[in-house]
Design a protein around this motif. Structure first.
Motif, PDB file in Angstrom:
ATOM      1  N   ALA A  83       9.784 -27.465  -3.677  1.00 33.32           N
ATOM      2  CA  ALA A  83      10.102 -26.081  -4.017  1.00 33.32           C
ATOM      3  C   ALA A  83       9.465 -25.671  -5.341  1.00 33.32           C
ATOM      4  CB  ALA A  83      11.613 -25.897  -4.072  1.00 33.32           C
ATOM      5  N   ARG A  84       9.191 -26.621  -6.196  1.00 33.19           N
ATOM      6  CA  ARG A  84       8.542 -26.339  -7.486  1.00 33.19           C
ATOM      7  C   ARG A  84       7.015 -26.302  -7.350  1.00 33.19           C
ATOM      8  NH1 ARG A  84      11.554 -30.875 -10.873  1.00 33.19           N
ATOM      9  NH2 ARG A  84       9.519 -30.853 -11.978  1.00 33.19           N
ATOM     10  N   GLY A  85       6.495 -26.478  -6.141  1.00 31.21           N
ATOM     11  CA  GLY A  85       5.065 -26.362  -5.905  1.00 31.21           C
ATOM     12  C   GLY A  85       4.293 -27.645  -6.021  1.00 31.21           C
ATOM     13  N   LEU A  86       4.907 -28.765  -6.076  1.00 32.26           N
ATOM     14  CA  LEU A  86       4.206 -30.028  -6.198  1.00 32.26           C
ATOM     15  C   LEU A  86       3.538 -30.389  -4.876  1.00 32.26           C
ATOM     16  CD1 LEU A  86       6.049 -30.051  -8.737  1.00 32.26           C
ATOM     17  CD2 LEU A  86       6.140 -32.527  -8.500  1.00 32.26           C
ATOM     18  N   LEU A  87       2.379 -31.124  -5.002  1.00 35.73           N
ATOM     19  CA  LEU A  87       1.575 -31.479  -3.844  1.00 35.73           C
ATOM     20  C   LEU A  87       1.746 -32.945  -3.486  1.00 35.73           C
ATOM     21  CD1 LEU A  87      -1.757 -29.710  -4.912  1.00 35.73           C
ATOM     22  CD2 LEU A  87       0.081 -28.783  -3.472  1.00 35.73           C
ATOM     23  N   THR A  88       1.538 -33.233  -2.191  1.00 33.61           N
ATOM     24  CA  THR A  88       1.514 -34.618  -1.765  1.00 33.61           C
ATOM     25  C   THR A  88       0.177 -35.229  -2.118  1.00 33.61           C
ATOM     26  OG1 THR A  88       0.648 -34.102   0.416  1.00 33.61           O
ATOM     27  CG2 THR A  88       3.046 -34.039   0.145  1.00 33.61           C
TER      28      THR A  88
END
Length: 688
Positions: free
Chosen positions: A609-614
């Motif tokens: 939800a905070r925009g972090l990527l895999t």
């Protein structure tokens, strides 16, 4: 008219044997009334005179010393009936009818069998054929007169016994602890050890209120109890051993210990109520207890026996933690409630159940109420009611402890004195024997050694218990008891006080407790004397509710998941002293289970939800392999956030101030070690 005797005896009779039956009622008659026995043996000549050969006359005299009132214990009479029934007897000889039987049933059965097998009967008056009506009628009258004679004899003897019993002069066997003096009066046994042992027994029962509990205490303390041998070579001698439960019940039910003379207390081995006793003379002689105490003991035994009957209101206090054992009454049907125990966190928790109709008729349980909260409320109420009397009760307890110690010490000391006397007696016997007579000397020496060993064991036991008793009631214990006098709650909650003792205290002040469950648990306490009090208690939580996690813990987990993984959250909760609903420490799996049960967002969703990527998304955006992303993360070029305990991470999106080319330049400016890493990275990328 009847045929002459010589015409009644036929050839068929002579072909069979003649059976001579001889009996005397008692062994004393056998030795003192020898003339009667001789006359019976002389009937053998009558059979020979009638034509029987001497070897055909069989004498049955195995019933000498047996009463003719019944054929049960008369082996000889049973053998006679068997021989007659098998048709082997031509004639049965007896001095008189009373010798054969004094019971009409046995006599007429013999006549029937003789008539069927054509067997003659001969007595001192004549010869009879039971198949003839007149002879059989005469024999029947003789049998009736013989039975009536026995009744007259018994009535005379019974009348004399009852007349003597009315005056209290009848000498009947006395129980242990009582003996007859030279005047024939019952007195206490002069042996002080016997008196003290029996006195200690009655006092212990008065305190405990249970025969079984009294026996257990005697065995635990090592107190010996006397008994007399009723048979064997040492008949009448007194021996000391362990107190048995049957012996304890005999003492408690025997009114002679109260100083009362009674007669006719049992009929046909069945104990009769007091109003049906033939003779009752209270205070006829000295006793160990009073008649009132004897009656009180019987009432307590009856109350104890109700534990196995329909109403368990007075059963002895058990060892379980349920305080209202035997006192709880169902508020719906009015019947006594039983107890079930459940284990919760290694602790027994009571539950009061009304299940009598369920057991008897298969109906559903009337009520089932958890008892932990009820017992706690009763305890608090009892502390308020009993505190004003604490001083008086405590002083009585202190005095009782000291009295018990003194009595137990005196009892064990007497056991040592008796063992010393027996050892000295064995030594005296050994010293008097001729040393050359080794057969006797060896036996007496072995007996002396046995007595010395018994003396040593008694002395060691006395010393051990004396040290233990001194440790029980010393100055420090006395001071603690006096201190508890003003602090009854401390005494009640003392771990050394057993559940059984707490139940006994409650029974002193509480008559019964009525329980009914609705939105709340209504508890109506009826005290001794009639005073009542009603308590409204909240219904206890169910088992699953008790195991629920604290809402504060759930909130803490929700907050900590913003920055920590499940395992890290568990470590933080344990450091802060928080526990699960079952009192366990947290683990990563437990945190995950709680998170799923309460629908708490996992850390992965929070980071996304905070925009972090895999790793895959970031590698695609950077145009490199996934392994390159991991390598750059390990060297601090990429910022990663673990979302589980496997070190799997999500990555921040690269900003405009960190383009890919700048990352490559920085990598070239690294040390030789970093170049090597880059080469390996390119190789892995090429292979990919």
């Amino acid at each position: 008219m009847n045929a002459p005797a010589n015409q009644k005896v036929t050839a068929s009779h002579l072909q069979r044997d003649a059976y001579l039956y001889i009996r005397q009622s008692t062994i004393r008659q056998v030795f003192e009334n020898s003339e009667s026995t001789k006359r019976q043996y002389d009937l053998r000549q009558r059979a020979i005179a009638l034509g029987w050969q001497p070897e055909s006359v069989i004498v049955i005299d195995s019933d000498l010393g047996q009463s003719g009132a019944s054929a049960v214990d008369r082996e000889g009479f049973q053998r006679l009936v068997t021989e007659v029934g098998l048709g082997r007897a031509g004639i049965v000889l007896g001095l008189e009818v009373s010798r054969l039987a004094r019971n009409s049933t046995d006599w007429h059965r013999l006549l029937e069998i003789c008539a069927l097998t054509d067997t003659l009967i001969l007595d001192e008056d004549g010869l009879y054929d039971p198949s003839h009506f007149n002879d059989r009628l005469l024999l029947g009258l003789k049998g009736t007169m013989s039975e009536a004679e026995l009744h007259v004899l018994r009535s005379r003897l019974r009348g004399g016994i009852e007349n003597k019993a009315r005056r209290g002069e009848l000498r009947i066997p006395l129980p242990i602890g009582l003996v007859y003096d030279h005047t024939g009066r019952a007195v206490l046994d002069p042996d002080q050890q016997v008196q003290n042992a029996i006195g200690k027994f009655f006092k212990t029962f008065e305190e405990i209120g249970s025969a079984s509990g009294t026996v257990k205490l005697f065995r635990r303390e090592g107190w010996k109890f006397p008994r007399k041998l009723r048979k064997g070579p040492g008949k009448g001698e007194m021996v000391w051993g362990e107190l048995e439960h049957s012996r304890a019940l005999q003492l408690l039910h025997n009114p002679r210990y109260s100083g009362a003379f009674v007669f006719g207390r049992t009929r046909h081995l069945k104990r009769q109520p007091q109003d049906q006793w033939h003779t009752f003379l209270p205070d006829a002689h000295d006793g160990y207890i009073t008649w009132e105490q004897f009656q009180r003991n019987l009432r307590r035994l009856d109350e104890n026996s109700q534990a196995n009957g329909a109403d368990r209101c007075k059963r002895p206090a058990g060892e379980g933690p349920a305080l209202l054992q035997g006192l709880a009454i169902c508020g719906v049907c009015g019947k006594r409630m039983t107890i079930r125990y459940h284990t919760r966190q290694t602790r027994l928790v009571p539950q009061y159940v009304c299940q009598r109709d369920g057991i008897a008729r298969g109906e559903p349980l009337c009520q089932s109420i958890p008892g932990q909260s009820i017992d706690e409320a009763i305890s608090q109420l009892l502390l308020k009611k009993v505190t004003p009397l604490a001083m008086e009760v405590t002083l009585a307890v202190q005095h009782e402890l000291q009295a018990r110690q003194n009595e137990a010490d005196a009892l064990r000391k007497q056991q040592v004195e008796r063992a010393s006397y027996e050892a000295e007696l064995a030594r005296s016997r050994f010293m008097k024997v001729d040393p050359n007579n080794r057969l006797v000397a060896d036996s007496l020496e072995a007996e002396w050694n046995d007595k010395l060993r018994a003396l040593t064991e008694s002395q060691n036991l006395y010393t051990l218990h004396r040290e233990q008793d001194s440790a029980v009631v010393n100055d420090s214990v006395r001071s603690e008891i006096l201190e508890m006098a003003t602090n009854f709650p401390r005494l009640w909650n003392d771990p050394c006080v057993t559940d059984q003792d707490r139940k006994r205290i409650i029974r002193l002040v509480v008559e019964d407790v009525t329980l009914s469950v609705g939105e709340t648990i209504t508890t109506q306490i009826r005290f001794k004397g009639g005073m009542t009090e009603t308590l409204q208690l909240p219904r206890p939580l169910r088992a699953w509710q008790l195991r629920q996690t604290d809402p504060k813990v759930i909130d803490a987990i929700d907050q900590l998941l913003d920055d920590l993984t499940d395992g890290q959250v568990a470590n933080r909760l344990n450091l802060e002293g928080m526990r699960t609903g079952e009192g366990l420490e947290f683990t990563g799996n437990l945190v995950a289970r709680i998170r799923r049960a309460y629908a708490i967002r996992p850390r992965y969703d929070r980071l996304r939800a905070r925009g972090l990527l895999t790793q895959t998304e970031l590698a695609r955006e950077l145009g490199v392999a996934r392994v390159t992303v991991r390598t750059w993360r390990n060297h601090g070029l990429l910022k990663a956030h673990p979302y589980n305990d496997k070190n799997e991470c999500l990555y921040d999106r690269p900003g405009e101030d960190r383009p890919i080319k700048q990352m490559g330049v920085k990598l070239k400016d690294r040390s030789q070690d970093l170049d090597v890493v880059s080469e390996r990275t390119e190789k892995v990328q090429h292979e990919a």
